[in-house]
Design an enzyme around this catalytic site. Structure first.
Site, PDB file in Angstrom:
ATOM      1  N   GLY A 180       2.519   2.608  11.203  1.00  0.00           N
ATOM      2  CA  GLY A 180       3.403   3.760  11.068  1.00  0.00           C
ATOM      3  C   GLY A 180       4.064   4.177  12.364  1.00  0.00           C
ATOM      4  O   GLY A 180       4.693   5.235  12.429  1.00  0.00           O
ATOM      5  N   ASN A 220       0.862  -1.177   0.000  1.00  0.00           N
ATOM      6  CA  ASN A 220       0.000   0.000   0.000  1.00  0.00           C
ATOM      7  C   ASN A 220       0.898   1.227   0.000  1.00  0.00           C
ATOM      8  O   ASN A 220       1.462   1.602   1.028  1.00  0.00           O
ATOM      9  CB  ASN A 220      -0.906  -0.011   1.242  1.00  0.00           C
ATOM     10  CG  ASN A 220      -1.800   1.216   1.313  1.00  0.00           C
ATOM     11  OD1 ASN A 220      -1.945   1.953   0.337  1.00  0.00           O
ATOM     12  ND2 ASN A 220      -2.398   1.440   2.471  1.00  0.00           N
ATOM     13  N   TRP A 221       1.039   1.841  -1.169  1.00  0.00           N
ATOM     14  CA  TRP A 221       1.970   2.960  -1.312  1.00  0.00           C
ATOM     15  C   TRP A 221       1.424   4.266  -0.763  1.00  0.00           C
ATOM     16  O   TRP A 221       2.152   5.264  -0.694  1.00  0.00           O
ATOM     17  CB  TRP A 221       2.343   3.134  -2.790  1.00  0.00           C
ATOM     18  CG  TRP A 221       3.260   2.080  -3.308  1.00  0.00           C
ATOM     19  CD1 TRP A 221       3.917   1.117  -2.581  1.00  0.00           C
ATOM     20  CD2 TRP A 221       3.641   1.870  -4.674  1.00  0.00           C
ATOM     21  NE1 TRP A 221       4.674   0.330  -3.405  1.00  0.00           N
ATOM     22  CE2 TRP A 221       4.527   0.765  -4.700  1.00  0.00           C
ATOM     23  CE3 TRP A 221       3.329   2.494  -5.872  1.00  0.00           C
ATOM     24  CZ2 TRP A 221       5.091   0.282  -5.877  1.00  0.00           C
ATOM     25  CZ3 TRP A 221       3.881   2.021  -7.056  1.00  0.00           C
ATOM     26  CH2 TRP A 221       4.758   0.932  -7.057  1.00  0.00           C
ATOM     27  N   LYS A 222       0.144   4.300  -0.428  1.00  0.00           N
ATOM     28  CA  LYS A 222      -0.471   5.507   0.132  1.00  0.00           C
ATOM     29  C   LYS A 222      -0.175   6.707  -0.793  1.00  0.00           C
ATOM     30  O   LYS A 222      -0.331   6.586  -1.996  1.00  0.00           O
ATOM     31  CB  LYS A 222      -0.007   5.712   1.572  1.00  0.00           C
ATOM     32  CG  LYS A 222      -0.278   4.471   2.429  1.00  0.00           C
ATOM     33  CD  LYS A 222       0.057   4.649   3.871  1.00  0.00           C
ATOM     34  CE  LYS A 222      -0.199   3.339   4.628  1.00  0.00           C
ATOM     35  NZ  LYS A 222       0.029   3.480   6.084  1.00  0.00           N
ATOM     36  N   GLU A 242      -6.545   4.804   8.204  1.00  0.00           N
ATOM     37  CA  GLU A 242      -6.350   6.220   7.892  1.00  0.00           C
ATOM     38  C   GLU A 242      -7.614   6.832   7.299  1.00  0.00           C
ATOM     39  O   GLU A 242      -7.896   8.011   7.525  1.00  0.00           O
ATOM     40  CB  GLU A 242      -5.154   6.370   6.952  1.00  0.00           C
ATOM     41  CG  GLU A 242      -3.835   6.045   7.642  1.00  0.00           C
ATOM     42  CD  GLU A 242      -2.708   5.708   6.705  1.00  0.00           C
ATOM     43  OE1 GLU A 242      -1.622   5.369   7.201  1.00  0.00           O
ATOM     44  OE2 GLU A 242      -2.915   5.759   5.461  1.00  0.00           O
ATOM     45  N   HIS A 250      -9.510   1.328   5.467  1.00  0.00           N
ATOM     46  CA  HIS A 250      -8.180   1.454   6.055  1.00  0.00           C
ATOM     47  C   HIS A 250      -8.261   2.416   7.240  1.00  0.00           C
ATOM     48  O   HIS A 250      -9.032   3.380   7.236  1.00  0.00           O
ATOM     49  CB  HIS A 250      -7.188   1.975   5.018  1.00  0.00           C
ATOM     50  CG  HIS A 250      -5.763   1.915   5.469  1.00  0.00           C
ATOM     51  ND1 HIS A 250      -5.211   2.858   6.309  1.00  0.00           N
ATOM     52  CD2 HIS A 250      -4.775   1.017   5.206  1.00  0.00           C
ATOM     53  CE1 HIS A 250      -3.949   2.539   6.546  1.00  0.00           C
ATOM     54  NE2 HIS A 250      -3.654   1.432   5.891  1.00  0.00           N
ATOM     55  N   GLU A 299      -5.451  -4.752  10.997  1.00  0.00           N
ATOM     56  CA  GLU A 299      -4.403  -3.750  11.170  1.00  0.00           C
ATOM     57  C   GLU A 299      -4.654  -2.991  12.468  1.00  0.00           C
ATOM     58  O   GLU A 299      -5.422  -2.033  12.491  1.00  0.00           O
ATOM     59  CB  GLU A 299      -4.355  -2.799   9.977  1.00  0.00           C
ATOM     60  CG  GLU A 299      -5.714  -2.345   9.449  1.00  0.00           C
ATOM     61  CD  GLU A 299      -5.619  -1.129   8.548  1.00  0.00           C
ATOM     62  OE1 GLU A 299      -4.597  -0.973   7.879  1.00  0.00           O
ATOM     63  OE2 GLU A 299      -6.559  -0.328   8.564  1.00  0.00           O
ATOM     64  N   SER A 357       3.252  -2.074  10.574  1.00  0.00           N
ATOM     65  CA  SER A 357       4.713  -2.081  10.721  1.00  0.00           C
ATOM     66  C   SER A 357       5.326  -3.433  10.387  1.00  0.00           C
ATOM     67  O   SER A 357       6.217  -3.927  11.090  1.00  0.00           O
ATOM     68  CB  SER A 357       5.114  -1.638  12.138  1.00  0.00           C
ATOM     69  OG  SER A 357       4.709  -0.306  12.385  1.00  0.00           O
ATOM     70  N   GLY A 381       2.859  -1.022   4.487  1.00  0.00           N
ATOM     71  CA  GLY A 381       2.908   0.396   4.183  1.00  0.00           C
ATOM     72  C   GLY A 381       4.318   0.861   3.913  1.00  0.00           C
ATOM     73  O   GLY A 381       4.855   0.698   2.826  1.00  0.00           O
ATOM     74  N   GLY A 382       4.967   1.438   4.934  1.00  0.00           N
ATOM     75  CA  GLY A 382       6.289   2.044   4.759  1.00  0.00           C
ATOM     76  C   GLY A 382       7.323   1.143   4.127  1.00  0.00           C
ATOM     77  O   GLY A 382       8.079   1.568   3.244  1.00  0.00           O
TER      78      GLY A 382
END
Length: 257
Positions: free
Chosen positions: A174, A10-12, A98, A96, A168, A214, A235-236
């Protein structure tokens, strides 16, 4: 593991189109020979077509990060499922944390989007998870139950077998914190148990439940060793080819690279 692992990036709101296209080419080289697991990329909306074209023969799957539940209308800034399907998306990430906690999307919206995704033949990746204060108050299962029931309230039972769920924990996204493999497994087992009660044991057995929060190269092996963890929503660490490549190429118990 009978369910094919799904390793999702997930590149956001990251990477340029040029960077995204280069990433796909390099990732294809890094994960060559990993056909026993599915690799999914969820780039920003503006990158979907270019990423799809760059995938070529790589065999990766394409996902959108969100959608609207209506097919068309005066919804400035939104994007519909027919639009996503036309550009080649087989999956869409819904609910999600966010979207829920930064943009205030209620559970009911997530349910509408999930039903619409099924209606248009796009596989929903339904995200669920608790905040830190909810875990500390021992309300994890209560939160998961509410999000599952509302998120799937309008979903056709005959199509639920194709569903993907991503657990999640919000406190691990994050933050650098990760649920222990045992904590993650406990939540995944609860979700699968609910699915078995709500639908059928065979359906629950085949639904893939991903862990997100994470995920990194140094913890993915332990997470993927758990019986009810079928993949990762990353994610990251998905923004670096080497890191995400290692996550895709997680080692099963007793394996060595």
């Amino acid at each position: 593991m009978t369910r094919k692992p799904l390793m999702a990036a997930n590149w956001k709101m990251h990477l340029s189109i040029r960077e995204a296209v280069d990433f796909i080419a390099r990732l294809h080289e890094v994960v060559a020979g990993s056909e026993d697991r599915e690799v999914l990329i969820a780039p920003p909306f503006t990158h979907l077509w270019a990423v799809r074209e760059a995938m070529g023969a790589a065999g990766f799957s394409l996902a959108a990060q969100n959608c609207h539940w209506e097919e068309k209308g005066a919804f400035t800034g939104e994007i519909s499922l027919p639009m996503l399907k036309e550009v080649g998306c087989g999956y869409v990430i819904l609910g999600h944390s966010e979207r829920r906690h930064i943009f205030g999307e209620p559970d009911e919206w997530v349910g509408l989007k999930t039903a619409a995704a099924f209606a248009h033949g796009v596989t929903p990746i339904l995200c669920v998870g608790e905040k830190l204060e909810e875990r500390e108050a021992q309300k994890t299962e209560e939160v998961l139950l509410r999000q599952l029931e509302t998120g799937l309230a309008q979903a056709p039972a005959e199509q639920v077998a194709s569903l993907v769920i991503a657990y999640e924990p919000v406190w691990a996204i994050g933050t650098g914190k990760t649920a222990s493999p045992e904590q993650a497994q406990e939540a995944h087992a609860f979700i699968r148990g609910w699915l078995a009660r709500r639908y059928q044991k065979e359906i629950a057995k085949n639904i893939r439940i991903l862990y997100g929060g994470s995920v990194k190269p140094d913890n993915v092996d332990a997470l993927m060793a758990q019986p009810d963890i079928d993949g990762a929503l990353v994610g990251g660490a998905s923004l670096d080819v080497a890191s995400f490549g290692r996550i895709v190429r997680f080692q099963r118990m007793g394996e060595t690279n």
